[in-house]
Design a protein around this motif. Structure first.
Motif, mmCIF file in Angstrom:
data_model
loop_
_atom_site.group_PDB
_atom_site.id
_atom_site.type_symbol
_atom_site.label_atom_id
_atom_site.label_comp_id
_atom_site.label_asym_id
_atom_site.label_seq_id
_atom_site.Cartn_x
_atom_site.Cartn_y
_atom_site.Cartn_z
ATOM 1 N N UNK A 99 0.770 -1.258 0.036
ATOM 2 C CA UNK A 99 -0.071 0.070 -0.046
ATOM 3 C C UNK A 99 0.948 1.346 0.041
ATOM 4 N N UNK A 100 2.018 1.006 -0.392
ATOM 5 C CA UNK A 100 3.099 2.165 -0.276
ATOM 6 C C UNK A 100 2.582 3.041 -1.711
ATOM 7 N N UNK A 101 2.466 4.268 -1.886
ATOM 8 C CA UNK A 101 2.372 4.993 -3.065
ATOM 9 C C UNK A 101 1.053 4.878 -3.870
ATOM 10 N N UNK A 102 0.847 5.302 -4.984
ATOM 11 C CA UNK A 102 -0.405 5.371 -5.685
ATOM 12 C C UNK A 102 -0.963 3.780 -5.636
ATOM 13 N N UNK A 103 -2.304 3.869 -5.553
ATOM 14 C CA UNK A 103 -2.922 2.262 -5.468
ATOM 15 C C UNK A 103 -2.554 1.672 -6.799
ATOM 16 N N UNK A 104 -2.110 0.413 -6.557
ATOM 17 C CA UNK A 104 -1.307 -0.308 -7.680
ATOM 18 C C UNK A 104 -2.359 -0.802 -8.532
ATOM 19 N N UNK A 105 -3.568 -0.981 -8.188
ATOM 20 C CA UNK A 105 -4.484 -1.154 -9.322
ATOM 21 C C UNK A 105 -4.491 -0.100 -10.384
ATOM 22 N N UNK A 106 -4.429 1.347 -10.073
ATOM 23 C CA UNK A 106 -4.554 2.346 -10.753
ATOM 24 C C UNK A 106 -3.368 2.417 -11.638
ATOM 25 N N UNK A 107 -2.021 1.859 -11.042
ATOM 26 C CA UNK A 107 -0.984 1.897 -11.855
ATOM 27 C C UNK A 107 -1.000 0.647 -12.890
ATOM 28 N N UNK A 108 -1.231 -0.378 -12.390
ATOM 29 C CA UNK A 108 -1.206 -1.525 -13.524
ATOM 30 C C UNK A 108 -2.290 -1.476 -14.589
ATOM 31 N N UNK A 109 -3.476 -0.670 -14.352
ATOM 32 C CA UNK A 109 -4.285 -0.328 -15.432
ATOM 33 C C UNK A 109 -3.776 0.547 -16.221
ATOM 34 N N UNK A 110 -3.043 1.398 -15.682
ATOM 35 C CA UNK A 110 -2.404 2.497 -16.457
ATOM 36 C C UNK A 110 -1.335 1.759 -17.745
ATOM 37 N N UNK A 135 -6.790 -6.848 -13.012
ATOM 38 C CA UNK A 135 -5.799 -7.053 -12.026
ATOM 39 C C UNK A 135 -6.473 -7.809 -10.747
ATOM 40 N N UNK A 136 -6.218 -7.864 -9.466
ATOM 41 C CA UNK A 136 -6.663 -8.982 -8.516
ATOM 42 C C UNK A 136 -7.951 -8.827 -8.169
ATOM 43 N N UNK A 137 -8.771 -7.760 -8.840
ATOM 44 C CA UNK A 137 -10.148 -7.536 -8.566
ATOM 45 C C UNK A 137 -10.881 -8.215 -9.800
ATOM 46 N N UNK A 138 -10.113 -8.776 -10.597
ATOM 47 C CA UNK A 138 -10.908 -9.453 -11.721
ATOM 48 C C UNK A 138 -11.129 -11.093 -11.333
ATOM 49 N N UNK A 139 -11.287 -11.647 -12.593
ATOM 50 C CA UNK A 139 -11.784 -13.142 -12.285
ATOM 51 C C UNK A 139 -10.617 -14.154 -12.188
#
Length: 383
Positions: A99-110, A135-139
């Motif tokens: 959880x350091x830095x910007x939410x990794x979901x957004x970084x991976x999406x980018x 990402x890890x919120x997917x299936x």
């Protein structure tokens, strides 16, 4: 043709800030079905997983005519470049590294959006090329996809372990109808090492790469209700997540990657002062912590965990702050956690005991009332 395209994609992935990339087929992951059903039956799941098991295993159920899956990894830091200011008499909590830095979901999406755009360019913008990033919120189960795509192996702690970056990586995947040649999966290299299993404070790891998610401290810090008393001392001063099974892993020794500016932690944010968290407003919480992955459940779990952390740190200077939580907070979880805390920090303090006894008469919530009564009994037994 596709071999050339694959190599071009590998080359361009480095240019857009992807640290590892691999390819695998879109064949089912059905060898995991019995294990997933067993985990669910044994109540080892957390509820955060995608609930349709078949959709986690069969790409054809979530994508039209899938041919390949592209797996990517981004490496994140394991150590901060600077420390927060030391303030005498003030205790700090900690967010786990993921959880350091910007939410990794957004970084991976980018990164995945940029990669898809590049693939489309390389494919002459053929409209028949289709993609589904997640990402890890997917299936799909990202560690399983990454392992089969050759990015690394799945350790006994259930995490993907890469040669270059250890397990300090974020994972994402893209299903596509392009038939790429698959890469070679990595086999487990843990051998006889059981450090992660031995050092897990709650015995959450089952020894075969699976875990009882209900017992994982990372999960416990993300729940919204009362944290079971068993786990409260074990989170120490961590207010989100848990890094223990990564910290003790030999494959993580010396691994510390600083490749992405968005992942660099602000020490004052990821190691915040604990007492101010107890009364932080929704607006202040969103402004300070909203960009972290650790903010996704809102402020209540963080505030509950902050009370527990202050208690574990035996910070008696926090007693007035915690008394205020018990007196004024409208949320039973916060009042109940505050009562538990005062039952520990208030030992030998007659005023705290009297305060708790007064609150018993007014408390309407059953869980909070139970915590009050236990705290009172605890203080009386210490006399």
């Amino acid at each position: 043709m596709y071999d050339t395209l694959k190599q071009d994609i590998i080359n361009v992935s480095k240019e857009i800030g992807i640290d590892k990339i691999g390819f695998t087929s879109a064949e089912p992951f059905d060898h995991l079905k019995a294990s997933l059903l067993e985990q669910k039956e044994n109540k080892h799941t957390t509820g955060f997983e995608h609930q349709n098991i078949d959709e986690r295993l069969y790409p054809e159920l979530i994508f039209d005519q899938p041919k390949s899956i592209i797996s990517i990894a981004l490496a994140y830091p394991s150590r901060m470049n600077s420390r927060p200011e030391k303030i005498r008499g003030e205790k700090r909590g900690k967010f786990a590294r993921a959880s350091w830095g910007t939410d990794y979901h957004n970084i991976l999406k980018d990164r995945m959006e940029k990669l898809i755009d590049k693939i489309k360019e390389l494919g002459d913008n053929n409209p028949e090329l289709t993609f589904k990033p997640m990402v890890d919120t997917g299936e799909l189960i990202d560690v399983v996809v990454a392992q089969r795509a050759g990015l690394g192996f799945i350790g006994k702690n259930g995490l993907l372990i890469t040669e270059e970056f250890g397990s300090y990586v974020y994972l994402g995947e893209i299903i596509t109808n392009i038939p790429f040649a698959p890469d070679t999966p990595k086999e487990n290299q843990c051998g006889s090492c059981t450090k992660c299993i031995d050092q897990c404070p709650t015995s959450a790891l089952l020894g075969d790469g699976r875990m009882n998610g209900q017992r994982c401290l990372s999960y416990q810090t993300q729940t919204k209700g009362m944290m079971p008393e068993e786990f409260r001392p074990k989170i120490r001063t961590i207010i989100y997540g848990c890094d223990i099974c990564q910290e003790v892993c030999p494959f993580n020794k010396g691994k510390n990657s600083h490749f992405h500016d968005e992942m660099e932690p602000d020490p004052e944010v990821v190691q915040p002062l604990l007492k101010p968290l107890l009364t932080i407003s929704n607006k202040e919480f969103k402004e300070k912590f909203g960009y972290l992955a650790g903010s996704w459940r809102g402020k209540k779990p963080i505030q509950r965990n902050a009370i527990i952390a202050l208690t574990n740190a035996r910070d008696k200077t926090a007693i007035p702050n915690i008394l205020r939580c018990l007196e004024e907070d409208p949320r039973p979880v916060i009042r109940g956690t505050a009562a538990w805390s005062l039952g520990i920090l208030g030992k030998g303090n007659e005023e705290v005991l009297l305060f708790l006894q007064e609150k018993v008469e007014k408390e309407q919530d059953e869980e909070a009332l139970a915590e009050l009564n236990k705290a009172i009994a605890n203080l009386k037994s210490a006399d």
